[in-house]
Design a protein around this motif. Structure first.
Motif, PDB file in Angstrom:
ATOM      1  N   GLY A   1      31.607   6.219  82.709  1.00 57.40           N
ATOM      2  CA  GLY A   1      30.916   5.258  83.558  1.00 57.40           C
ATOM      3  C   GLY A   1      29.752   5.909  84.275  1.00 57.40           C
ATOM      4  O   GLY A   1      28.769   6.302  83.638  1.00 57.40           O
ATOM      5  N   ASP A   2      29.880   6.062  85.598  1.00 55.82           N
ATOM      6  CA  ASP A   2      28.773   6.656  86.352  1.00 55.82           C
ATOM      7  C   ASP A   2      28.808   8.179  86.362  1.00 55.82           C
ATOM      8  O   ASP A   2      28.008   8.816  87.041  1.00 55.82           O
ATOM      9  N   THR A   3      29.758   8.781  85.620  1.00 55.74           N
ATOM     10  CA  THR A   3      29.805  10.233  85.464  1.00 55.74           C
ATOM     11  C   THR A   3      30.009  10.580  83.990  1.00 55.74           C
ATOM     12  O   THR A   3      30.325   9.716  83.168  1.00 55.74           O
ATOM     13  N   VAL A   4      29.840  11.860  83.668  1.00 53.61           N
ATOM     14  CA  VAL A   4      30.028  12.355  82.302  1.00 53.61           C
ATOM     15  C   VAL A   4      30.799  13.667  82.366  1.00 53.61           C
ATOM     16  O   VAL A   4      30.496  14.538  83.194  1.00 53.61           O
ATOM     17  N   SER A   5      31.808  13.820  81.494  1.00 49.63           N
ATOM     18  CA  SER A   5      32.515  15.089  81.347  1.00 49.63           C
ATOM     19  C   SER A   5      31.887  15.848  80.181  1.00 49.63           C
ATOM     20  O   SER A   5      31.853  15.357  79.059  1.00 49.63           O
ATOM     21  N   ILE A   6      31.384  17.045  80.456  1.00 44.85           N
ATOM     22  CA  ILE A   6      30.762  17.892  79.429  1.00 44.85           C
ATOM     23  C   ILE A   6      31.518  19.208  79.427  1.00 44.85           C
ATOM     24  O   ILE A   6      31.535  19.931  80.435  1.00 44.85           O
ATOM     25  N   GLY A   7      32.185  19.534  78.309  1.00 45.44           N
ATOM     26  CA  GLY A   7      33.036  20.709  78.338  1.00 45.44           C
ATOM     27  C   GLY A   7      33.232  21.364  77.000  1.00 45.44           C
ATOM     28  O   GLY A   7      32.698  20.932  75.970  1.00 45.44           O
ATOM     29  N   THR A   8      34.041  22.416  77.014  1.00 39.82           N
ATOM     30  CA  THR A   8      34.346  23.158  75.791  1.00 39.82           C
ATOM     31  C   THR A   8      35.689  23.854  75.958  1.00 39.82           C
ATOM     32  O   THR A   8      36.224  23.961  77.064  1.00 39.82           O
ATOM     33  N   GLY A   9      36.231  24.324  74.834  1.00 42.57           N
ATOM     34  CA  GLY A   9      37.488  25.059  74.869  1.00 42.57           C
ATOM     35  C   GLY A   9      37.481  26.178  73.854  1.00 42.57           C
ATOM     36  O   GLY A   9      36.780  26.114  72.838  1.00 42.57           O
ATOM     37  N   THR A  10      38.237  27.229  74.118  1.00 46.03           N
ATOM     38  CA  THR A  10      38.361  28.339  73.187  1.00 46.03           C
ATOM     39  C   THR A  10      39.550  29.214  73.562  1.00 46.03           C
ATOM     40  O   THR A  10      39.947  29.259  74.735  1.00 46.03           O
TER      41      THR A  10
ATOM     42  N   TRP B   1      40.605  24.159  59.656  1.00 48.27           N
ATOM     43  CA  TRP B   1      39.254  23.610  59.697  1.00 48.27           C
ATOM     44  C   TRP B   1      38.405  24.172  60.825  1.00 48.27           C
ATOM     45  O   TRP B   1      37.171  24.170  60.737  1.00 48.27           O
ATOM     46  N   TYR B   2      39.016  24.664  61.912  1.00 48.58           N
ATOM     47  CA  TYR B   2      38.228  25.145  63.043  1.00 48.58           C
ATOM     48  C   TYR B   2      37.948  26.647  62.964  1.00 48.58           C
ATOM     49  O   TYR B   2      37.358  27.210  63.881  1.00 48.58           O
ATOM     50  N   SER B   3      38.343  27.291  61.887  1.00 44.96           N
ATOM     51  CA  SER B   3      38.301  28.754  61.844  1.00 44.96           C
ATOM     52  C   SER B   3      36.901  29.333  61.688  1.00 44.96           C
ATOM     53  O   SER B   3      36.652  30.462  62.105  1.00 44.96           O
ATOM     54  N   ASN B   4      35.971  28.610  61.086  1.00 40.50           N
ATOM     55  CA  ASN B   4      34.590  29.087  60.975  1.00 40.50           C
ATOM     56  C   ASN B   4      33.654  27.902  60.746  1.00 40.50           C
ATOM     57  O   ASN B   4      34.104  26.790  60.434  1.00 40.50           O
ATOM     58  N   ASP B   5      32.349  28.154  60.878  1.00 38.05           N
ATOM     59  CA  ASP B   5      31.398  27.045  60.816  1.00 38.05           C
ATOM     60  C   ASP B   5      31.275  26.445  59.415  1.00 38.05           C
ATOM     61  O   ASP B   5      30.944  25.259  59.278  1.00 38.05           O
ATOM     62  N   ASN B   6      31.533  27.230  58.379  1.00 43.75           N
ATOM     63  CA  ASN B   6      31.493  26.673  57.035  1.00 43.75           C
ATOM     64  C   ASN B   6      32.583  25.611  56.869  1.00 43.75           C
ATOM     65  O   ASN B   6      32.336  24.519  56.326  1.00 43.75           O
ATOM     66  N   ARG B   7      33.768  25.908  57.348  1.00 44.48           N
ATOM     67  CA  ARG B   7      34.852  24.935  57.255  1.00 44.48           C
ATOM     68  C   ARG B   7      34.621  23.758  58.191  1.00 44.48           C
ATOM     69  O   ARG B   7      34.961  22.614  57.871  1.00 44.48           O
ATOM     70  N   ARG B   8      34.035  24.014  59.355  1.00 43.81           N
ATOM     71  CA  ARG B   8      33.718  22.916  60.274  1.00 43.81           C
ATOM     72  C   ARG B   8      32.737  21.942  59.609  1.00 43.81           C
ATOM     73  O   ARG B   8      32.854  20.730  59.774  1.00 43.81           O
ATOM     74  N   GLU B   9      31.785  22.502  58.896  1.00 45.24           N
ATOM     75  CA  GLU B   9      30.799  21.650  58.207  1.00 45.24           C
ATOM     76  C   GLU B   9      31.506  20.733  57.219  1.00 45.24           C
ATOM     77  O   GLU B   9      31.232  19.532  57.132  1.00 45.24           O
ATOM     78  N   ARG B  10      32.457  21.291  56.491  1.00 43.30           N
ATOM     79  CA  ARG B  10      33.209  20.491  55.526  1.00 43.30           C
ATOM     80  C   ARG B  10      34.125  19.485  56.226  1.00 43.30           C
ATOM     81  O   ARG B  10      34.313  18.368  55.741  1.00 43.30           O
TER      82      ARG B  10
ATOM     83  N   TYR C   1      31.381  20.418  66.755  1.00 43.75           N
ATOM     84  CA  TYR C   1      32.101  21.460  66.019  1.00 43.75           C
ATOM     85  C   TYR C   1      31.098  22.541  65.654  1.00 43.75           C
ATOM     86  O   TYR C   1      30.667  22.658  64.495  1.00 43.75           O
ATOM     87  N   GLN C   2      30.698  23.325  66.629  1.00 44.86           N
ATOM     88  CA  GLN C   2      29.661  24.335  66.436  1.00 44.86           C
ATOM     89  C   GLN C   2      30.089  25.638  67.104  1.00 44.86           C
ATOM     90  O   GLN C   2      30.430  25.644  68.300  1.00 44.86           O
ATOM     91  N   GLY C   3      30.040  26.729  66.342  1.00 51.43           N
ATOM     92  CA  GLY C   3      30.471  28.025  66.833  1.00 51.43           C
ATOM     93  C   GLY C   3      29.851  28.467  68.142  1.00 51.43           C
ATOM     94  O   GLY C   3      30.560  28.970  69.026  1.00 51.43           O
ATOM     95  N   PRO C   4      28.541  28.316  68.346  1.00 52.86           N
ATOM     96  CA  PRO C   4      27.941  28.754  69.609  1.00 52.86           C
ATOM     97  C   PRO C   4      28.448  27.987  70.826  1.00 52.86           C
ATOM     98  O   PRO C   4      28.367  28.486  71.946  1.00 52.86           O
ATOM     99  N   LEU C   5      28.981  26.782  70.606  1.00 52.21           N
ATOM    100  CA  LEU C   5      29.513  25.986  71.710  1.00 52.21           C
ATOM    101  C   LEU C   5      31.019  26.163  71.865  1.00 52.21           C
ATOM    102  O   LEU C   5      31.557  25.999  72.961  1.00 52.21           O
ATOM    103  N   SER C   6      31.705  26.469  70.762  1.00 52.03           N
ATOM    104  CA  SER C   6      33.145  26.774  70.780  1.00 52.03           C
ATOM    105  C   SER C   6      33.487  27.452  69.468  1.00 52.03           C
ATOM    106  O   SER C   6      33.392  26.826  68.408  1.00 52.03           O
ATOM    107  N   PRO C   7      33.866  28.713  69.496  1.00 52.41           N
ATOM    108  CA  PRO C   7      34.106  29.448  68.249  1.00 52.41           C
ATOM    109  C   PRO C   7      35.357  29.024  67.492  1.00 52.41           C
ATOM    110  O   PRO C   7      35.468  29.298  66.295  1.00 52.41           O
ATOM    111  N   ASP C   8      36.309  28.341  68.163  1.00 50.44           N
ATOM    112  CA  ASP C   8      37.563  28.034  67.482  1.00 50.44           C
ATOM    113  C   ASP C   8      38.185  26.715  67.927  1.00 50.44           C
ATOM    114  O   ASP C   8      39.322  26.408  67.601  1.00 50.44           O
TER     115      ASP C   8
END
Length: 395
Positions: free
Chosen positions: A213-222, A338-347, A197-204
């Protein structure tokens, strides 16, 4: 056009919703065409709850991992580890999982064709005509007494046949499938999902690392246009030490965040899955809800085909929202606040340290309903939320 083959139902889209709808109708003895594009794999973390496995009779062999804990990472990099007690989060690879569902539909009696939908028309008698290009790119067409559009968040069937379908709200998702190294980095665990839950990785929304298993899904959404999801995933891979891992696939697509108000055209077309908007807000979970929506679509279309009453089509949305509407409304409020800004994400991450929150969250995930068995726990969570919102508790 009079020479075209007529099916009781044509299902456009062979993901979990479309394949489930086709299976249900074929098992009821209706003639069904399942039309799906070649090589389509939706970008998806691949998480499924135990309830899906049991409810839809999915073999355990399709699971590539069983997740027993989740790590939630705040903007400050503080994290909360949550054990998943009394269950697990299953992981599936969509390429294998979706194909198994399509083959089950074929085994049940549905006809499978590979093709790309182009237009929805009607013949001189008002019967639906589906025009598409086959696997070789040649024009083809069939008729249908009923049509199920399960062709994704930007459903071409919906846009052409269901008023309001073009107003669907969605976020964009992007992920990279990488090969799990023989020696994974120290902060990676094969049975743990990591949610950032970090703005630089996903703002909202959020970013994720989901083991397969033998693979990993690494992603983001916005939903923020102009945000570089590719760069965010590159940065996340570097952070977790998987920047040099072999990249197998890169995929992106819109993911709906709110069910449409209307799923049918009041005549002979019904939407299901992402096309109807049934992805849970806040979590982005869609496979289970897509399959529920597909089954309900199959039931409603079957009723329509038997009775000839088009009002039966509206029953799919009505029954879905009765069973899951409260969950979607609560999760929608959570995401908007809760996803609207990093202060709320922290909480938000801070709140998730609470054992009441942890237990009720995963109980609800595995059972797919708001847990009502522990009213005192709900009271405690409500009071803690108020304390966080008012600043009485520091993140």
């Amino acid at each position: 056009m009079t020479d075209l083959k007529t099916f009781d139902a044509v299902v456009v889209g062979g993901g979990p919703a479309g394949a489930t709808a086709a299976t249900h109708l074929a098992r009821r003895g209706f003639s069904v065409l399942l039309l799906d594009r070649a090589g389509r794999i939706k970008p998806c973390g691949g998480a499924v709850p135990p309830r899906l496995m049991a409810e839809f009779e999915i073999p355990d062999s399709l699971l590539v991992a069983r997740i027993t804990k989740a790590r939630m990472i705040a903007p400050s990099n503080q994290h909360v580890d949550i054990p998943i007690e009394g269950g697990y989060v299953g992981m599936v690879n969509r390429s294998t999982f979706d194909e198994w569902l399509r083959e089950r539909a074929r085994t049940a009696g549905a006809e499978r064709r590979t093709g790309t939908f182009e237009t929805f028309e009607r013949d001189e008698n008002g019967v639906a005509v589906i025009r598409y290009k086959d696997a070789e790119g040649n024009p083809a067409a069939v008729k249908a007494r009923a049509v199920i559009g399960a062709d994704g968040a930007q459903s071409a069937i919906g846009h052409q046949a269901v008023p309001g379908a073009d107003k669907l709200k969605f976020v964009f998702a992007y992920h990279e499938f990488v090969r799990t190294p023989t020696q994974p980095p120290a902060n990676y665990e094969a049975d743990r999902c990591d949610v950032y839950y970090q703005g630089p990785l996903s703002p909202d929304f959020y970013a994720w690392v989901f083991p397969h298993g033998d693979t990993v899904s690494i992603g983001t959404g916005t939903a923020l246009k102009g945000f570089s999801m590719r760069q965010a995933v590159t940065d996340l891979r570097k952070t977790i030490g998987l920047d040099s891992a072999e990249t197998l696939r890169q995929e992106g697509a819109p993911i709906p965040m709110e069910p449409l108000k209307v799923w049918d055209n009041g005549r002979d077309v019904l939407l299901a899955g992402d096309a109807a908007g049934v992805v849970a807000p806040a979590s982005g979970e869609g496979i289970y809800y897509a399959m529920v929506g597909g089954r309900l679509a199959g039931e409603s279309v079957a009723e329509f085909l038997i009775t000839g009453k088009s009002k039966a089509l509206a029953g799919a949305r009505r029954r879905f929202m009765k069973a899951h509407g409260n969950v979607f409304r609560v999760l929608g409020v959570m995401q908007r606040f809760w996803y609207s800004n990093d202060n709320r994400r922290e909480r938000f991450v801070s709140i998730c340290r609470d054992q009441d929150v942890q237990q009720l969250t995963f109980d609800a995930y595995m059972n797919k309903e708001l847990v009502k068995a522990k009213p005192l726990a709900h009271v405690r969570i409500f009071l803690k939320n108020i304390a966080h919102l008012t600043g009485l508790i520091k993140a």
